[in-house]
Design a protein around this motif. Structure first.
Motif, mmCIF file in Angstrom:
data_model
loop_
_atom_site.group_PDB
_atom_site.id
_atom_site.type_symbol
_atom_site.label_atom_id
_atom_site.label_comp_id
_atom_site.label_asym_id
_atom_site.label_seq_id
_atom_site.Cartn_x
_atom_site.Cartn_y
_atom_site.Cartn_z
ATOM 1 N N THR A 119 1.040 -0.854 0.243
ATOM 2 C CA THR A 119 0.342 0.180 0.377
ATOM 3 C C THR A 119 0.512 1.593 -0.137
ATOM 4 O O THR A 119 0.597 2.329 -0.617
ATOM 5 N N THR A 164 -8.825 5.356 1.104
ATOM 6 C CA THR A 164 -9.418 4.739 0.093
ATOM 7 C C THR A 164 -8.104 3.570 -0.812
ATOM 8 O O THR A 164 -8.889 2.746 -0.804
ATOM 9 N N ASN A 166 -8.372 -0.366 -1.576
ATOM 10 C CA ASN A 166 -8.495 -1.371 -2.757
ATOM 11 C C ASN A 166 -7.607 -2.089 -2.782
ATOM 12 O O ASN A 166 -7.436 -3.115 -3.285
ATOM 13 N N LYS A 167 -6.600 -2.400 -1.805
ATOM 14 C CA LYS A 167 -5.198 -3.131 -2.186
ATOM 15 C C LYS A 167 -5.321 -4.038 -1.519
ATOM 16 O O LYS A 167 -5.081 -4.839 -1.252
ATOM 17 N N ARG A 173 -8.531 -5.191 -1.352
ATOM 18 C CA ARG A 173 -9.617 -6.084 -1.755
ATOM 19 C C ARG A 173 -8.921 -6.450 -3.446
ATOM 20 O O ARG A 173 -8.826 -7.785 -4.009
ATOM 21 N N GLU A 174 -7.315 -5.395 -3.643
ATOM 22 C CA GLU A 174 -6.678 -6.335 -4.769
ATOM 23 C C GLU A 174 -6.263 -8.029 -4.337
ATOM 24 O O GLU A 174 -6.299 -9.194 -4.901
ATOM 25 N N ARG A 234 -19.353 6.197 0.936
ATOM 26 C CA ARG A 234 -18.883 5.340 0.618
ATOM 27 C C ARG A 234 -20.042 4.292 1.188
ATOM 28 O O ARG A 234 -19.930 2.791 0.053
#
Length: 210
Positions: free
Chosen positions: A67, A92, A96-97, A99-100, A178
């Motif tokens: 990240t 954010t 996203n990291k 989730r990736e 969100r």
């Protein structure tokens, strides 16, 4: 590393402003100081948003390092609009990291001994302390373990609203955007989530995995 403590009282409420500008100009000391300023909350956010299957596959430290690399790569795209907005962007990128990484790894049951050393990080205990009432005060190691076990028992909505509002410290309005809910709906959801978490953290309760 240089000392970036700002003695100007006007900047006390905006500790990231000067660091961000210097970091965007390539100052490596400023980049490191900016990350260190936000690292405790980002670390807590990663550990609470990564489900047991992901934590069994990859340590929160590895996810956080990945990240931080991404944050530095895209730092030039950030316009400083206050601490809350910067925290929102950082979290954010972090989410996203997570989730990736979740997409990358296939699900697997969490190993009981996973990340034992990381769980003893006192900064995590400091970050998690905002989730506990004074009556639930615990030593750092116990606090970290109980919060993470309890968090795994919460519903996805409860985990999201607590991590965004209490760990990321985002304003209710932004959390509502969100989560695609009204601000009042988020306040009610947060209240229910904190009651549930508090019940799970009661010292007399045996949490799953204990």
């Amino acid at each position: 590393m240089r000392n970036f403590v700002d003695s100007d009282p006007k900047n006390k409420a905006n500790p990231s402003r000067n660091l961000l500008h210097a970091a965007q100009n390539g100052d490596r000391d400023a980049q490191e100081a900016l990350l260190e300023l936000h690292l405790p909350r980002l670390r807590a956010f990663v550990r609470l948003r990564a489900d047991p299957a992901l934590r069994a596959k990859e340590s929160s430290t590895d996810i956080l390092q990945s990240t931080c690399r991404e944050v530095l790569q895209h730092l030039d795209q950030v316009e400083y609009r206050g601490e809350a907005a910067l925290r929102g962007w950082l979290h954010t990128v972090t989410l996203n990291k997570v989730r990736e990484k979740r997409r990358y790894h296939f699900a697997e049951k969490r190993r009981p001994d996973c990340e034992v050393q990381g769980a003893r990080d006192s900064q995590l205990g400091d970050a998690y302390s905002c989730l506990c009432s004074p009556s639930n005060a615990m030593i750092h190691d116990e606090l970290v373990e109980r919060v993470e076990l309890a968090f795994d028992e919460l519903s996805p909505d409860h985990r999201e609203v607590i991590s965004l509002s209490r760990i990321a410290e985002l304003p209710i309005k932004e959390v509502a955007e969100r989560m695609k809910r009204s601000p009042e709906g988020v306040r009610k959801l947060l209240a229910r989530a904190l009651v549930k978490l508090s019940a799970l953290l009661e010292p007399g309760d045996a949490l799953p995995g204990r």
